[in-house]
Design an enzyme around this catalytic site. Sequence first.
Site, short mmCIF file in Angstrom:
data_model
loop_
_atom_site.label_atom_id
_atom_site.label_comp_id
_atom_site.label_asym_id
_atom_site.label_seq_id
_atom_site.Cartn_x
_atom_site.Cartn_y
_atom_site.Cartn_z
N ASP A 9 24.20 23.80 33.90
CA ASP A 9 24.38 25.14 34.47
C ASP A 9 25.39 25.86 33.58
O ASP A 9 25.99 25.27 32.68
CB ASP A 9 24.92 25.03 35.91
CG ASP A 9 25.18 26.38 36.56
OD1 ASP A 9 24.31 27.27 36.43
OD2 ASP A 9 26.25 26.57 37.18
N SER A 10 25.60 27.14 33.87
CA SER A 10 26.58 27.91 33.12
C SER A 10 28.01 27.50 33.47
O SER A 10 28.94 27.85 32.74
CB SER A 10 26.41 29.39 33.47
OG SER A 10 26.62 29.56 34.87
N TYR A 41 25.95 33.36 32.87
CA TYR A 41 24.68 33.51 32.16
C TYR A 41 23.90 34.73 32.69
O TYR A 41 23.11 35.32 31.97
CB TYR A 41 23.79 32.28 32.40
CG TYR A 41 24.02 31.08 31.50
CD1 TYR A 41 25.11 30.99 30.65
CD2 TYR A 41 23.12 30.02 31.53
CE1 TYR A 41 25.29 29.86 29.85
CE2 TYR A 41 23.29 28.90 30.74
CZ TYR A 41 24.39 28.83 29.90
OH TYR A 41 24.55 27.72 29.11
N GLY A 42 24.11 35.00 33.97
CA GLY A 42 23.25 35.97 34.67
C GLY A 42 23.25 37.37 34.10
O GLY A 42 22.38 38.18 34.43
N CYS A 72 20.29 25.67 37.25
CA CYS A 72 20.69 27.05 37.04
C CYS A 72 19.41 27.88 37.16
O CYS A 72 18.42 27.59 36.49
CB CYS A 72 21.28 27.18 35.64
SG CYS A 72 21.52 28.87 35.08
N ASN A 73 19.43 28.85 38.05
CA ASN A 73 18.21 29.62 38.31
C ASN A 73 17.80 30.47 37.13
O ASN A 73 16.63 30.54 36.77
CB ASN A 73 18.39 30.51 39.54
CG ASN A 73 18.40 29.73 40.82
OD1 ASN A 73 17.42 29.70 41.54
ND2 ASN A 73 19.50 29.04 41.11
N GLU A 149 33.71 30.79 40.40
CA GLU A 149 34.41 30.26 39.22
C GLU A 149 35.91 30.59 39.27
O GLU A 149 36.73 29.85 38.74
CB GLU A 149 33.80 30.81 37.92
CG GLU A 149 32.38 30.33 37.64
CD GLU A 149 32.28 28.89 37.11
OE1 GLU A 149 33.27 28.37 36.58
OE2 GLU A 149 31.18 28.32 37.24
N CYS A 179 20.89 31.28 43.16
CA CYS A 179 21.86 30.94 42.12
C CYS A 179 22.60 29.72 42.63
O CYS A 179 22.99 29.67 43.80
CB CYS A 179 22.83 32.10 41.88
SG CYS A 179 24.24 31.64 40.83
N THR A 180 22.77 28.73 41.77
CA THR A 180 23.34 27.46 42.23
C THR A 180 24.83 27.56 42.57
O THR A 180 25.38 26.63 43.16
CB THR A 180 23.11 26.35 41.19
OG1 THR A 180 23.59 26.80 39.91
CG2 THR A 180 21.63 26.01 41.08
N HIS A 181 25.46 28.67 42.21
CA HIS A 181 26.84 28.87 42.64
C HIS A 181 26.93 29.25 44.12
O HIS A 181 27.95 29.04 44.76
CB HIS A 181 27.50 30.01 41.83
CG HIS A 181 27.94 29.61 40.45
ND1 HIS A 181 27.05 29.42 39.42
CD2 HIS A 181 29.18 29.39 39.93
CE1 HIS A 181 27.72 29.10 38.31
NE2 HIS A 181 29.02 29.08 38.60
N1 DGL Z 1 24.36 29.22 38.48
C1 DGL Z 1 23.45 29.94 37.68
C2 DGL Z 1 22.18 30.30 38.37
O1 DGL Z 1 21.75 29.53 39.21
C3 DGL Z 1 23.99 30.99 36.74
C4 DGL Z 1 25.09 31.83 37.19
C5 DGL Z 1 25.66 32.67 36.07
O2 DGL Z 1 26.27 32.10 35.17
O3 DGL Z 1 25.46 33.88 36.08
O4 DGL Z 1 21.54 31.28 38.08
#
Ligand code: DGL
Length: 258
Positions: A9-10, A41-42, A72-73, A149, A179-181
């Site tokens: 993931d990011s 990443y998003g 990570c989505n 984060e 999003c996995t966060h």
């Molecule tokens: N956790 C990631 C996802 O599921 C990326 C979040 C990010 O870095 O923007 O998309």
Amino acid sequence: MIKKIGLYDSGVGGLSVVRAIRRALPGADMVYTGDTCHVPYGEKPFSEILEYSRGISAFLAGKDIDALVIACNVSSAVACGYLLETYPGMPVISMIECGAALCGGSGSVGVLATEGTVKSGAYPAALSAAGFRGAVAQEACPEFVPIVEGNLLGTAFCREACRRHCQKVAGADTVILGCTHYPLMLEAIREFLPKSRIADPAEEAARRLLEIGAEGGGRLEAYTTGDREQFEKTASLFVPGIKARRLVWKEGRLEEDN
Ligand code: DGL
């Protein structure tokens, strides 16, 4: 039978997937990479996310994994095709497909995700491929990843961001945490979605792995490309007591920082 699962993931978000897999398969051995120096990443161009996915998956492949979870989505949306092609024969699990698979029986679906995932159109496409014909409402939530984060859970800022971003999806039968966060914000999000079923793609990923089966000693090897102590502190919210090692990017490749 899987011997070692690779995940990335990011940042710390993909550890919500590690947590779900551990619950379903306590003996699974996993190796995780959080590309914290590039989070979020998003909001990045897809070409950049693909480059990072290339480098990280090559690093994980060097750790002898025999299954890959794109935890990570937005990476699932951008890099799944590349990963399936590059690692033929290896199970590659996409968060997007997992999320879409959880919406059977729903008349309407909401997706909370990063800007990149929303823009990619991957969720509407995966829902349609899974046979879903109802309405899909998507909402980009740019503050959510920095909230997780940056350890801002439980703050007034977090609550206000949840209130604002849940408005558009509040009427949906099922809302996907795209999003996995976001599973770490579940309580804050749920307050504003009292009528919806909340779907976490990590649960489906764990179910798919359980179907294949995994054996090992329940070990977790974790890496971050960012500050190790900061990563361990935030990551402990998902996986208490987690220890991580540092990686550095060198010309598109990841190397251990000894
Ligand atoms: N956790 C990631 C996802 O599921 C990326 C979040 C990010 O870095 O923007 O998309």
